[in-house]
Every structure is written in C-alpha cells, then in structure tokens.
Scaffold this motif. Structure first.
Motif, PDB file in Angstrom:
ATOM      1  N   GLY A   6       0.781  -1.230   0.000  1.00  0.00           N
ATOM      2  CA  GLY A   6       0.000   0.000   0.000  1.00  0.00           C
ATOM      3  C   GLY A   6       0.808   1.273   0.000  1.00  0.00           C
ATOM      4  O   GLY A   6       0.242   2.374   0.095  1.00  0.00           O
ATOM      5  N   GLY A   7       2.130   1.174  -0.097  1.00  0.00           N
ATOM      6  CA  GLY A   7       2.968   2.362  -0.093  1.00  0.00           C
ATOM      7  C   GLY A   7       3.067   3.015  -1.459  1.00  0.00           C
ATOM      8  O   GLY A   7       2.480   2.559  -2.446  1.00  0.00           O
ATOM      9  N   LEU A   8       3.830   4.102  -1.522  1.00  0.00           N
ATOM     10  CA  LEU A   8       4.033   4.823  -2.779  1.00  0.00           C
ATOM     11  C   LEU A   8       5.207   4.269  -3.566  1.00  0.00           C
ATOM     12  O   LEU A   8       5.396   4.616  -4.728  1.00  0.00           O
ATOM     13  N   GLY A   9       6.035   3.457  -2.921  1.00  0.00           N
ATOM     14  CA  GLY A   9       7.199   2.876  -3.583  1.00  0.00           C
ATOM     15  C   GLY A   9       7.479   1.495  -3.021  1.00  0.00           C
ATOM     16  O   GLY A   9       6.564   0.766  -2.628  1.00  0.00           O
ATOM     17  N   LYS A  10       8.770   1.161  -2.942  1.00  0.00           N
ATOM     18  CA  LYS A  10       9.137  -0.158  -2.438  1.00  0.00           C
ATOM     19  C   LYS A  10       9.010  -0.208  -0.914  1.00  0.00           C
ATOM     20  O   LYS A  10       8.278  -1.012  -0.357  1.00  0.00           O
ATOM     21  N   THR A  11       9.791   0.641  -0.239  1.00  0.00           N
ATOM     22  CA  THR A  11       9.706   0.788   1.207  1.00  0.00           C
ATOM     23  C   THR A  11       9.393   2.244   1.493  1.00  0.00           C
ATOM     24  O   THR A  11      10.013   3.134   0.921  1.00  0.00           O
ATOM     25  N   ASP A  12       8.450   2.512   2.380  1.00  0.00           N
ATOM     26  CA  ASP A  12       7.986   3.879   2.632  1.00  0.00           C
ATOM     27  C   ASP A  12       8.117   4.242   4.103  1.00  0.00           C
ATOM     28  O   ASP A  12       8.276   3.375   4.976  1.00  0.00           O
ATOM     29  N   ILE A  13       8.002   5.540   4.361  1.00  0.00           N
ATOM     30  CA  ILE A  13       7.847   6.037   5.725  1.00  0.00           C
ATOM     31  C   ILE A  13       6.357   6.087   6.036  1.00  0.00           C
ATOM     32  O   ILE A  13       5.559   6.640   5.277  1.00  0.00           O
ATOM     33  N   TRP A  14       6.003   5.507   7.166  1.00  0.00           N
ATOM     34  CA  TRP A  14       4.619   5.514   7.654  1.00  0.00           C
ATOM     35  C   TRP A  14       4.584   6.240   8.992  1.00  0.00           C
ATOM     36  O   TRP A  14       5.628   6.522   9.590  1.00  0.00           O
ATOM     37  N   ARG A  15       3.402   6.537   9.468  1.00  0.00           N
ATOM     38  CA  ARG A  15       3.287   7.140  10.786  1.00  0.00           C
ATOM     39  C   ARG A  15       2.035   6.617  11.480  1.00  0.00           C
ATOM     40  O   ARG A  15       1.042   6.253  10.834  1.00  0.00           O
ATOM     41  N   ALA A  16       2.119   6.577  12.822  1.00  0.00           N
ATOM     42  CA  ALA A  16       1.033   6.006  13.622  1.00  0.00           C
ATOM     43  C   ALA A  16       0.742   6.925  14.803  1.00  0.00           C
ATOM     44  O   ALA A  16       1.630   7.605  15.324  1.00  0.00           O
ATOM     45  N   ARG A  17      -0.506   6.923  15.224  1.00  0.00           N
ATOM     46  CA  ARG A  17      -0.931   7.715  16.377  1.00  0.00           C
ATOM     47  C   ARG A  17      -1.996   6.923  17.131  1.00  0.00           C
ATOM     48  O   ARG A  17      -2.842   6.254  16.526  1.00  0.00           O
ATOM     49  N   ARG A  18      -1.937   7.009  18.451  1.00  0.00           N
ATOM     50  CA  ARG A  18      -2.951   6.331  19.254  1.00  0.00           C
ATOM     51  C   ARG A  18      -4.330   6.908  18.953  1.00  0.00           C
ATOM     52  O   ARG A  18      -4.502   8.119  18.862  1.00  0.00           O
ATOM     53  N   ASN A  19      -5.283   6.044  18.803  1.00  0.00           N
ATOM     54  CA  ASN A  19      -6.650   6.439  18.460  1.00  0.00           C
ATOM     55  C   ASN A  19      -7.536   6.233  19.677  1.00  0.00           C
ATOM     56  O   ASN A  19      -8.419   5.375  19.704  1.00  0.00           O
ATOM     57  N   ASN A  42       8.082  10.216   0.642  1.00  0.00           N
ATOM     58  CA  ASN A  42       8.191   8.946  -0.071  1.00  0.00           C
ATOM     59  C   ASN A  42       8.191   9.115  -1.578  1.00  0.00           C
ATOM     60  O   ASN A  42       7.496   9.970  -2.123  1.00  0.00           O
ATOM     61  N   GLY A  43       8.979   8.279  -2.233  1.00  0.00           N
ATOM     62  CA  GLY A  43       9.035   8.251  -3.683  1.00  0.00           C
ATOM     63  C   GLY A  43       8.892   6.834  -4.192  1.00  0.00           C
ATOM     64  O   GLY A  43       8.490   5.934  -3.447  1.00  0.00           O
ATOM     65  N   PRO A  44       9.270   6.588  -5.448  1.00  0.00           N
ATOM     66  CA  PRO A  44       9.108   5.240  -6.007  1.00  0.00           C
ATOM     67  C   PRO A  44      10.137   4.235  -5.509  1.00  0.00           C
ATOM     68  O   PRO A  44       9.978   3.043  -5.720  1.00  0.00           O
ATOM     69  N   GLY A  45      11.210   4.715  -4.832  1.00  0.00           N
ATOM     70  CA  GLY A  45      12.254   3.809  -4.354  1.00  0.00           C
ATOM     71  C   GLY A  45      12.061   3.415  -2.909  1.00  0.00           C
ATOM     72  O   GLY A  45      10.944   3.174  -2.450  1.00  0.00           O
ATOM     73  N   ALA A  94      17.080   7.549   2.761  1.00  0.00           N
ATOM     74  CA  ALA A  94      16.603   6.742   1.640  1.00  0.00           C
ATOM     75  C   ALA A  94      17.745   5.830   1.188  1.00  0.00           C
ATOM     76  O   ALA A  94      18.807   5.784   1.802  1.00  0.00           O
ATOM     77  N   SER A  95      17.540   5.123   0.117  1.00  0.00           N
ATOM     78  CA  SER A  95      18.528   4.135  -0.321  1.00  0.00           C
ATOM     79  C   SER A  95      19.830   4.772  -0.790  1.00  0.00           C
ATOM     80  O   SER A  95      20.846   4.085  -0.898  1.00  0.00           O
ATOM     81  N   ASP A  96      19.817   6.099  -1.067  1.00  0.00           N
ATOM     82  CA  ASP A  96      21.024   6.751  -1.578  1.00  0.00           C
ATOM     83  C   ASP A  96      21.530   7.850  -0.658  1.00  0.00           C
ATOM     84  O   ASP A  96      22.264   8.731  -1.083  1.00  0.00           O
TER      85      ASP A  96
END
Length: 609
Positions: free
Chosen positions: A483-496, A511-514, A532-534
């Motif tokens: 479900g990300g925008l690329g291969k590995t993405d940054i996600w974020r979480a918050r207590r609900n 996030n990008g395609p990489g 990121a990867s680079d």
C-alpha cells in the motif's frame, strides 16, 4: 545586494539577467513624510556604469512602488500588502530568468527584496541561502512590540525562515517558509556589539552564524564551504552593504563604525580562480572574466539599503571587489573542504571497532550510549550499551532487555523512561522472521522491564524500521508493507483513543518510487532528516504536511551509505553512521550544523581510535 550562486552549471559572461528593484517599502521613514532614498540605488549604479560593465543578456527595470506613510490596514508590517505584491513581481522576474537559463542579479532597494528573490528561485528547485548582513534582520512578533508597525527590511531573514506574519512568511503552494533554518548561513552579523539589535532566539536557532569576527578569522573559503554543506544544488546570495564599515560605505540607513574591516579577509586571487562545484564538473577558468576593482560578470550582486548620492555614483567600484570575492568563495571551495570543517568522525576507543557501528542513542538519564554493532557487511545487528567510566567508555555489552533475534534502531523517549527499537525476537515461543517495533520501559529505580511488541496495525506482516516520535505526536517508522508509494515507505502512527492505533502513509513529501527507511524529526518539529537508499535528505513541516524532500550536500552524503541519524537535544548537531568500507567499516560522524557544541556527550577518559 542580492544574487545567486548556481553550482549546477557554468554561466557565460552574457548569461546575466540584471533586475532593478527600486523599492523602499521595507524601511521606516527617516523623517515624517519622507520616503527613504535607497530606492534610487539601482539608477545610481546604472549611471556609474554597472550595466555597461556587466553587459547583461536581459535587463529588467521594475517600477518604483508607491510608498505609504499611514498604517497598512491589511498588515501589521509597514507597506505589507504592497510589499507582497511587489515581491510577487520580483519573484516572477527571477523565475523567468532561471527558466531561460540566465543568472539573475537583483539590485535593490532595501533588504525586503530577499523575499521576492527566494520565492522566484524556489520555483525552479530547492535553494539554500547565504545572508550577508551587518545585522541579523530577525525581528518578528516574538521579539518586538507589535503595537508599532514593523519594517520588513529588519525582518527579512525572520520572514524568509517562516517567522512572523503569514502575509510575508508563507509563499507558494502549499504555503510554506522560503528556506529552512538548516539551509541558511548568516555572515557578518555584528549585533552582539549593540544590545538593541541582539536577538536571543536568533542565537539559539539552527541557522549557521558567522559573525564578522569569525568570518575574518576563518576566511571566505570556509564560509563558502559551510554554505555548500547546506546546499541542495543552488544557493541564493543576499548581501547588505551595511556589512561594510561606514568609512567604506556610508550611504546606508544603518551605518556605523565597526572594529573590523571586511577588506582584511584573505580573499582568493581573482587572477587564478578555477571553480569546482559540488557536482564535480569543473567550471571554466574565470581569469579572463575577472579584473581588479570591477564587478566580476559571474560573481556580481546587487547593492541595497543604500541611498547613494549622485556625487558618489562611482562608490560601488570601491565595494564591489570584496563582495565579488565573497560570491566567488561560495563556489570556490569543494565539498571535501566542507566535510573537514563541519563533519567530523566520532571514534572513541571502546565504541569504534573493526565492525559496523551505527544508530546511536544516548540515555538522557544516565549518559550511557546504546548503539548497533553488526558485521562489516551490516548483518547480524545487536544493540549494545556502554557507559562512561574514569578510564573512558566501558566495553560494550548487550542491552539489558536483549532478546534472541536481531535488534537495532534504539531511540529514547524524552526523559528516558521508554526506549523504542526493532527486533525479530521470539513471541510466544515462536521466532519471528520479520522486524517489528518494540518498546522497553524502566521503573522509577531504573530497572528495565520486559519489552512489549506494538500491536497491529503499527506492526505488519512485513518489516518495520527506525521508530521515532515527532513533536507533532506521530510515531514515524519505515515499512515495506503493501500500500505504499514505492518499495519501502515512511509511515506514521498515532494512538486512536482507547481503540488502538491509526496508521497512515507519511505522504509524497517523504516517499518516492524507491526505498525510504528512516525518518528522524528534529527536536523542534520544524524539519526532518530522512534516510533513503542513496543517503540523507531534508524535509520540513508545512501546514499541509511535510514538504518535498531535498538531498543534503556531498559533505554529508559522501558515499550514499549514511544511516542512523540522531539529532542532539538542541538540534544543532546531527550524528550518523557512514560505511567507510575496508578495515574501518561503519563509523560514526557528527555534522555540526550550527557551530560546535558539547555533544556528543564527552567521556573524560575516552580517546579516539
């Protein structure tokens, strides 16, 4: 004086777009009913032969805007509404010049022209700022009495970095500051000599500062190196001639004698200049385009805040020489010089080894260091800890909460009660193959309890990395979940509330395609370092989310292997690891973003390996 340095390409002598901006909108009246005369400076310089000397490919003379003496009903800043409109004209003219491959040279006018210049430069990509001024120009509602109208010429750096009234501190779509503190170098400030101009919040900001004393001591080459260390490819140079002593340039509204003379700095020889930009390509020799006491065609700027009398129309020739070399200094130095000056290895005995060290975290309660040690190929991660003893750092041992899997990415909550990390340790007697986010907590006696694995949806069937909590309350982490925008993405979480956790993708700014693995929010919450990867990138907080990331310069990203970033508590320094290959493998480095500070924590008995 305002101009730009474009290290991504070389400009031919005729590539200049000369832009006149005859404005005094940013200044207060010197006497009732009298407009300050600095708007006359562009015409005075043209009469003195500046146009003939530069031979610009394009010459644009913007109109002289109407100056109003009454309060602006739409702004707490003098002429605020008119200034926004006029800076829009400057912005469009600068953007058009850059779009056509020209080198924009803007002549003011007062310092408020900086806002239009930066707004235009940003349309064609990220832009760092070298702000050369005898004053910090850092007035904003947090440090002055807003009952009286503010003058933008004394606020330009504060407004450019997002402080103050939104009318002049938020630009573009989405509306955001023109430049981040981390990408600003301020040179020439002498306000510490005058209490009325001293700004405590400027001194504690992440803007890199070189007073006139330190500039003369360290020289233009170091100043340029520090600027390029913050550069993302383009640097806008803004110069106020009040940085000069009034015996050299008296025609400014803030003239005063200084104990220091800018001309005494060790300037480069204009007859032997070869420029090596960050990209590694060499510029043509500038020798044929540099003559004594004339404005260099590439390294020219724009005088502002100066009401030059007609009898002194030739005065610009006397000041152009040092200012010209200041411009050259910004592109003369190479990124390795910036690395030597600003990025230093941190290799204390006991911590550094022939293995791969990374991902440091300092215990705010005890001063101990927790870090990851792995094989030279960055496999087999383990979290180790060491404390400071009279003999130096102790032999590292497993963290007290260590499990049976690979473990990494330790990070302390504020105050040090909780520590977050990732692990493949067994749960319910079953060894896990995927990395998950865990949290350990200690009691009031400092004893660590059993770590707890965070529930879904924070953890997934994929891998999670580098959990870090931002000032905005979000838990940021990397994940290769679907479900990300690329291969590995940054996600974020918050207590609900009591219903668990809410998790979302951190957005296209990060996030990008990489692959993006690690996100480290700054202590003040205004910016973030992203791995990121680079290599490492910088992004900043806006009203609509995180801005599009920009890659940090080659002084930081020397190999593209930089990982495991950690801000100092003040946000003025950044530690990270870099793979040096060979015998030394991964080692720690520290970027001193805003001058030296007592960080990382010292250990009296420690020595470097």
């Amino acid at each position: 004086m305002s101009g730009s340095i474009l290290p991504a390409r070389s400009s031919a002598p005729s590539d200049i777009a000369l832009i006149e901006a005859p404005t005094s909108l940013g200044l207060r009246p010197l006497t009732p009913g009298h407009e300050p005369g600095c708007w006359r400076a562009p015409a005075a310089l043209m009469r003195a032969g500046l146009g003939k000397e530069l031979q610009p490919q394009r010459h644009v003379a913007l109109p002289h805007p109407t100056y109003r003496f009454d309060r602006d009903p739409g702004s707490t800043i003098r002429n605020g509404t008119s200034l926004r409109a006029y800076c829009g004209e400057i912005s469009g003219t600068v953007a058009a010049a850059l779009s056509d491959g020209l080198f924009p040279l803007v002549i003011g006018g007062d310092c408020s022209i900086l806002l239009g210049c930066l707004a235009g430069a940003k349309r064609s990509g990220p832009c760092a700022l070298i702000h050369v001024d005898g004053h910090a120009d850092f007035y904003h509602p947090g440090n002055y009495d807003v009952a009286r109208p503010g003058s933008a010429a004394g606020m330009d750096l504060a407004l450019a970095t997002g402080r103050g009234e939104a009318l002049l501190s938020r630009w573009g779509e989405p509306a955001m500051p023109l430049v981040d503190d981390l990408q600003v170098v301020q040179i020439g400030e002498r306000e510490s000599e005058v209490a009325d101009y001293s700004f405590p919040d400027f001194r504690t900001s992440s803007i890199h500062k070189m007073t006139i004393e330190s500039f003369l001591r360290d020289g233009p080459a170091r100043a340029g190196a520090q600027a390029l260390a913050r550069s993302t490819g383009r640097v806008w140079l803004h110069v106020d001639v009040d940085v000069l002593d009034q015996s050299i340039m008296p025609a400014v509204d803030s003239a005063r004698h200084s104990r220091h003379d800018l001309r005494s700095a060790q300037w480069p020889d204009p007859h032997s200049v070869g420029v090596g930009p960050a990209g590694g390509r060499e510029y043509r020799d500038l020798r044929s385009r540099t003559r004594p006491d004339r404005s260099n065609r590439r390294a020219a700027g724009a005088l502002h805040r100066s009401g030059l009398p007609r009898a002194s129309d030739g005065a610009y020739i006397r000041v152009m020489s040092p200012l010209r070399f200041m411009l050259l200094a910004g592109v003369l130095i190479s990124q390795p010089a910036a690395s030597r000056d600003d990025v230093t290895p941190w290799t204390p005995v006991g911590i550094a080894s022939d293995q791969f060290e990374s991902h440091a975290a300092f215990d705010p309660a005890t001063g101990a260091i927790f870090f990851v040690r792995s094989a030279k190929d960055f496999s087999g991660w383990r979290i180790l800890t060491s404390r400071c003893s009279p003999m130096g750092w102790t032999q590292p041992v497993d963290a007290p909460f260590a499990g049976d899997g690979v473990e990494a990415d330790p990070w302390f909550e504020r105050g040090g009660r909780g520590l977050w990390f990732i692990s493949t340790r067994s749960t319910d007697g079953v060894h896990r193959k995927d990395l998950d986010v865990w949290r350990a907590e200690r009691d009031v006696r400092g004893r660590w309890g059993l770590p707890k694995r965070l529930p879904a949806p924070v953890n997934s069937t994929g891998n999670e990395w580098f959990p870090r909590i931002g000032k905005d309350g979000w838990l940021y982490f990397g994940s290769d979940r679907p479900g990300g925008l690329g291969k590995t993405d940054i996600w974020r979480a918050r207590r609900n509330g009591t219903r668990g956790w809410r998790v979302e993708n951190a957005g296209a700014g990060l996030n990008g395609p990489g692959d993006e693995y690690e996100a480290l929010p700054a202590p003040d919450g205004r910016s973030m370092v992203l791995m990121a990867s680079d290599g490492l990138y910088l992004t900043r907080a806006t009203r609509t989310g995180w801005s599009k990331r920009v890659k940090l310069g080659a002084a930081i990203n020397a190999t593209g292997s930089e990982i495991g970033a950690l801000f100092s508590p003040s946000g003025r320094s950044l530690m990270f690891a870099r793979d040096l290959k060979g015998r030394r493998s991964g080692e720690f480095f520290v970027w001193h973003i805003n001058g030296r500070e007592a960080w990382p924590p010292s250990c009296p008995g420690a020595t470097a390996r």
